[in-house]
Motif scaffolding. Sequence first.
Motif, PDB file in Angstrom:
ATOM      1  N   SER A  99       0.861  -1.178   0.000  1.00 43.51           N
ATOM      2  CA  SER A  99       0.000   0.000   0.000  1.00 43.51           C
ATOM      3  C   SER A  99       0.897   1.228   0.000  1.00 43.51           C
ATOM      4  CB  SER A  99      -0.908   0.007   1.235  1.00 43.51           C
ATOM      5  OG  SER A  99      -1.691   1.183   1.269  1.00 43.51           O
ATOM      6  N   TYR A 100       0.554   2.208  -0.845  1.00 44.39           N
ATOM      7  CA  TYR A 100       1.388   3.392  -1.012  1.00 44.39           C
ATOM      8  C   TYR A 100       0.629   4.625  -0.522  1.00 44.39           C
ATOM      9  CZ  TYR A 100       4.109   0.260  -3.960  1.00 44.39           C
ATOM     10  OH  TYR A 100       4.849  -0.799  -4.427  1.00 44.39           O
ATOM     11  N   ALA A 101       0.777   4.906   0.761  1.00 41.78           N
ATOM     12  CA  ALA A 101       0.213   6.112   1.385  1.00 41.78           C
ATOM     13  C   ALA A 101      -1.261   6.294   1.054  1.00 41.78           C
ATOM     14  CB  ALA A 101       1.021   7.347   0.977  1.00 41.78           C
ATOM     15  N   GLU A 102      -2.019   5.205   1.087  1.00 36.12           N
ATOM     16  CA  GLU A 102      -3.459   5.321   0.882  1.00 36.12           C
ATOM     17  C   GLU A 102      -4.135   5.871   2.125  1.00 36.12           C
ATOM     18  OE1 GLU A 102      -5.071   1.553  -0.363  1.00 36.12           O
ATOM     19  OE2 GLU A 102      -5.216   2.259  -2.435  1.00 36.12           O
ATOM     20  N   THR A 103      -5.232   6.555   1.912  1.00 30.99           N
ATOM     21  CA  THR A 103      -6.093   7.022   2.990  1.00 30.99           C
ATOM     22  C   THR A 103      -7.516   6.611   2.646  1.00 30.99           C
ATOM     23  OG1 THR A 103      -6.646   9.156   1.987  1.00 30.99           O
ATOM     24  CG2 THR A 103      -4.576   9.034   3.252  1.00 30.99           C
ATOM     25  N   PRO A 104      -8.447   6.712   3.569  1.00 33.07           N
ATOM     26  CA  PRO A 104      -9.839   6.356   3.236  1.00 33.07           C
ATOM     27  C   PRO A 104     -10.416   7.157   2.076  1.00 33.07           C
ATOM     28  CG  PRO A 104      -9.553   6.476   5.609  1.00 33.07           C
ATOM     29  CD  PRO A 104      -8.277   6.978   5.009  1.00 33.07           C
ATOM     30  N   LEU A 105      -9.873   8.344   1.807  1.00 35.67           N
ATOM     31  CA  LEU A 105     -10.392   9.189   0.730  1.00 35.67           C
ATOM     32  C   LEU A 105      -9.580   9.095  -0.552  1.00 35.67           C
ATOM     33  CD1 LEU A 105     -11.294  12.436   2.730  1.00 35.67           C
ATOM     34  CD2 LEU A 105     -12.798  10.548   2.053  1.00 35.67           C
ATOM     35  N   ASN A 106      -8.431   8.436  -0.510  1.00 34.26           N
ATOM     36  CA  ASN A 106      -7.555   8.331  -1.677  1.00 34.26           C
ATOM     37  C   ASN A 106      -7.145   6.875  -1.859  1.00 34.26           C
ATOM     38  OD1 ASN A 106      -7.547  11.200  -2.030  1.00 34.26           O
ATOM     39  ND2 ASN A 106      -6.035  11.349  -0.393  1.00 34.26           N
ATOM     40  N   VAL A 107      -7.890   6.165  -2.703  1.00 29.06           N
ATOM     41  CA  VAL A 107      -7.682   4.731  -2.895  1.00 29.06           C
ATOM     42  C   VAL A 107      -7.605   4.448  -4.389  1.00 29.06           C
ATOM     43  CG1 VAL A 107      -8.588   2.415  -2.509  1.00 29.06           C
ATOM     44  CG2 VAL A 107      -8.946   4.201  -0.785  1.00 29.06           C
ATOM     45  N   GLY A 108      -6.469   3.919  -4.833  1.00 33.85           N
ATOM     46  CA  GLY A 108      -6.295   3.567  -6.238  1.00 33.85           C
ATOM     47  C   GLY A 108      -5.757   2.158  -6.370  1.00 33.85           C
ATOM     48  N   ALA A 109      -6.413   1.323  -7.173  1.00 38.45           N
ATOM     49  CA  ALA A 109      -6.021  -0.077  -7.331  1.00 38.45           C
ATOM     50  C   ALA A 109      -5.112  -0.237  -8.542  1.00 38.45           C
ATOM     51  CB  ALA A 109      -7.259  -0.950  -7.490  1.00 38.45           C
ATOM     52  N   VAL A 110      -3.990  -0.939  -8.366  1.00 41.66           N
ATOM     53  CA  VAL A 110      -3.043  -1.222  -9.447  1.00 41.66           C
ATOM     54  C   VAL A 110      -3.017  -2.731  -9.665  1.00 41.66           C
ATOM     55  CG1 VAL A 110      -0.667  -0.985 -10.262  1.00 41.66           C
ATOM     56  CG2 VAL A 110      -1.659   0.773  -8.775  1.00 41.66           C
ATOM     57  N   SER A 111      -3.379  -3.179 -10.867  1.00 37.40           N
ATOM     58  CA  SER A 111      -3.458  -4.620 -11.112  1.00 37.40           C
ATOM     59  C   SER A 111      -2.093  -5.246 -11.345  1.00 37.40           C
ATOM     60  CB  SER A 111      -4.353  -4.900 -12.325  1.00 37.40           C
ATOM     61  OG  SER A 111      -3.720  -4.472 -13.520  1.00 37.40           O
ATOM     62  N   GLY A 112      -1.140  -4.462 -11.848  1.00 36.46           N
ATOM     63  CA  GLY A 112       0.172  -5.007 -12.178  1.00 36.46           C
ATOM     64  C   GLY A 112       1.188  -4.785 -11.080  1.00 36.46           C
ATOM     65  N   ASP A 113       2.461  -4.818 -11.467  1.00 38.99           N
ATOM     66  CA  ASP A 113       3.555  -4.605 -10.526  1.00 38.99           C
ATOM     67  C   ASP A 113       3.888  -3.119 -10.441  1.00 38.99           C
ATOM     68  OD1 ASP A 113       3.888  -7.356 -10.005  1.00 38.99           O
ATOM     69  OD2 ASP A 113       5.045  -7.574 -11.854  1.00 38.99           O
ATOM     70  N   VAL A 114       4.497  -2.741  -9.322  1.00 38.50           N
ATOM     71  CA  VAL A 114       4.929  -1.354  -9.115  1.00 38.50           C
ATOM     72  C   VAL A 114       6.445  -1.351  -8.966  1.00 38.50           C
ATOM     73  CG1 VAL A 114       4.749   0.689  -7.663  1.00 38.50           C
ATOM     74  CG2 VAL A 114       2.740  -0.757  -8.027  1.00 38.50           C
ATOM     75  N   TYR A 115       7.119  -0.564  -9.795  1.00 37.83           N
ATOM     76  CA  TYR A 115       8.581  -0.517  -9.801  1.00 37.83           C
ATOM     77  C   TYR A 115       9.040   0.861  -9.329  1.00 37.83           C
ATOM     78  CZ  TYR A 115       8.245  -4.770 -12.573  1.00 37.83           C
ATOM     79  OH  TYR A 115       7.964  -6.042 -13.005  1.00 37.83           O
ATOM     80  N   THR A 116       9.743   0.880  -8.188  1.00 34.18           N
ATOM     81  CA  THR A 116      10.221   2.128  -7.613  1.00 34.18           C
ATOM     82  C   THR A 116      11.582   1.903  -6.973  1.00 34.18           C
ATOM     83  OG1 THR A 116       9.385   1.810  -5.359  1.00 34.18           O
ATOM     84  CG2 THR A 116       7.824   2.653  -6.976  1.00 34.18           C
ATOM     85  N   ASN A 117      12.109   2.981  -6.431  1.00 34.80           N
ATOM     86  CA  ASN A 117      13.306   2.894  -5.608  1.00 34.80           C
ATOM     87  C   ASN A 117      12.883   2.549  -4.181  1.00 34.80           C
ATOM     88  OD1 ASN A 117      15.965   3.068  -4.799  1.00 34.80           O
ATOM     89  ND2 ASN A 117      16.314   5.093  -5.655  1.00 34.80           N
ATOM     90  N   ALA A 118      13.839   2.502  -3.262  1.00 31.52           N
ATOM     91  CA  ALA A 118      13.552   2.219  -1.860  1.00 31.52           C
ATOM     92  C   ALA A 118      12.625   3.310  -1.290  1.00 31.52           C
ATOM     93  CB  ALA A 118      14.866   2.167  -1.084  1.00 31.52           C
ATOM     94  N   PRO A 119      11.929   3.077  -0.188  1.00 28.46           N
ATOM     95  CA  PRO A 119      12.098   1.911   0.682  1.00 28.46           C
ATOM     96  C   PRO A 119      11.284   0.679   0.278  1.00 28.46           C
ATOM     97  CG  PRO A 119      10.657   3.512   1.716  1.00 28.46           C
ATOM     98  CD  PRO A 119      11.151   4.162   0.469  1.00 28.46           C
ATOM     99  N   GLN A 120      10.168   0.839  -0.449  1.00 32.78           N
ATOM    100  CA  GLN A 120       9.379  -0.344  -0.783  1.00 32.78           C
ATOM    101  C   GLN A 120       9.857  -1.028  -2.051  1.00 32.78           C
ATOM    102  OE1 GLN A 120       5.533   1.716  -0.374  1.00 32.78           O
ATOM    103  NE2 GLN A 120       4.927   0.138   1.060  1.00 32.78           N
ATOM    104  N   GLY A 121      10.606  -0.327  -2.873  1.00 32.51           N
ATOM    105  CA  GLY A 121      11.176  -0.942  -4.054  1.00 32.51           C
ATOM    106  C   GLY A 121      12.543  -1.535  -3.758  1.00 32.51           C
ATOM    107  N   THR A 122      12.880  -2.611  -4.442  1.00 35.03           N
ATOM    108  CA  THR A 122      14.189  -3.235  -4.279  1.00 35.03           C
ATOM    109  C   THR A 122      15.178  -2.630  -5.267  1.00 35.03           C
ATOM    110  OG1 THR A 122      13.736  -4.973  -5.900  1.00 35.03           O
ATOM    111  CG2 THR A 122      13.043  -5.378  -3.618  1.00 35.03           C
ATOM    112  N   ALA A 123      16.433  -3.013  -5.115  1.00 34.85           N
ATOM    113  CA  ALA A 123      17.459  -2.529  -6.040  1.00 34.85           C
ATOM    114  C   ALA A 123      17.154  -2.972  -7.468  1.00 34.85           C
ATOM    115  CB  ALA A 123      18.833  -3.027  -5.602  1.00 34.85           C
ATOM    116  N   SER A 124      16.667  -4.203  -7.627  1.00 31.87           N
ATOM    117  CA  SER A 124      16.338  -4.692  -8.969  1.00 31.87           C
ATOM    118  C   SER A 124      15.119  -3.964  -9.535  1.00 31.87           C
ATOM    119  CB  SER A 124      16.090  -6.202  -8.941  1.00 31.87           C
ATOM    120  OG  SER A 124      15.016  -6.523  -8.080  1.00 31.87           O
ATOM    121  N   ASP A 125      14.146  -3.616  -8.676  1.00 28.65           N
ATOM    122  CA  ASP A 125      13.001  -2.818  -9.126  1.00 28.65           C
ATOM    123  C   ASP A 125      13.468  -1.476  -9.681  1.00 28.65           C
ATOM    124  OD1 ASP A 125      11.217  -4.763  -8.326  1.00 28.65           O
ATOM    125  OD2 ASP A 125      10.795  -3.829  -6.392  1.00 28.65           O
TER     126      ASP A 125
END
Length: 405
Positions: A99-125
């Motif tokens: 979950s990426y900083a969701e709140t009860p008023l801001n909810v977006g569903a992503v069906s695929g993968d999410v590629y980012t840097n840290a902290p939730q993304g890995t070095a390979s991402d």
Amino acid sequence: MRTVTNKLLNGIGILAMGAFIASCNSPMGLSTGVDADAQLASSRGISPVASSLGLAETFAVFGGGAGVTNQGTMTMIDGDMGTTGASTMITGFHSATFSYAETPLNVGAVSGDVYTNAPQGTASDFEYAKLVIADALIAFNDLASRPDGIDPGAGQLGGLTLVPGVYKSASGAFLITGSDLTLDAQGDPEAVWIFQMASSLTVGTPLASRSVILVNGAEAGNVFWQVGSAATINGAGGGTMVGTIITRAGMTFSTAGNESVTTLNGKALSLTAAITMVNTAINADGIPDEVIIEEPVVEPIVSAVTITGSSAASVVAVPGDGFIIVDNDGGLVTVTEVGTGTIDIDNDGGIMTATNTGNGIMTINSDATGVVTVTNTGNGNVTVNATGAAAVTVTHTGDEDYVYE
């Protein structure tokens, strides 16, 4: 004399007939007032070759190095998402994993993968995200280099019906604001449209949304928008845009407070700046399917806890994302981290045993003389500072580094 006159009249008749046939064969909907060269080029319907997106092909949204932001509870992203920025730059979304900083008023569903840097993304991402944006830049430059682009409506595409071809704004900006734009494939499912603009793309107005309509076999995957600066898509909310939009700057969909869902059947790829959206549906493959995503299982968040032991054993398990402080002045302490939380252990007592099987961060400071045993089988970071221990045993099989002092 009569013979010459008859020949002249016959010639005029042939030209008139040719003009009539040409007008019958020209595509319907080209607006009046379009210059003759544009009419002629458009009527040819010569389809360019589609641009290859490389690794960006599976991405519905890519927010350059500045992330992606969502407002509203009806946003649905069918495809992958990415940014070369930190994962904290993605807000208001969740995938099947995080979950990426969701709140009860801001909810977006992503069906695929999410590629980012840290902290939730890995070095390979992060490395993959950099390859994706590099491929998007190659596609951007390829689209910009296509020759013979025409401007069929002096920058205004609303109200036109366009056959396949390359269209380039003379002023640098394209608008679809007066009414909808129709793309006519004339029965060719491989028909391609490329729109080039040195500056901006604006679809709709703050008061009225507009759409791009596909007819006679036209497909969203064969429509490309190369935008030199930023794109603004239906600030009033609602409407349907189609195609792959690649901008050098950012991109916005709808505006805060709009409940009508704005749709893009295609891809939103920003090379540098952020993409912001409000109640937006983006379908990477160009087909408006219903996106059904299981909500991620979120363990109960453990609030800050302080445990002090003087002689008895203290056992702490962290299954969620909480922050645990362990201050041990006495006996045996056993700590198990199985979530993504942070554990800070200060051990001045006896034997210290710590196990990290999750993705959390564990810091251990042990001044006791007892044995310190640390096992890290997850992907979290572990730091051990054991100055007075009789023996220290560290088993590390995870993907992240540990530090022992």
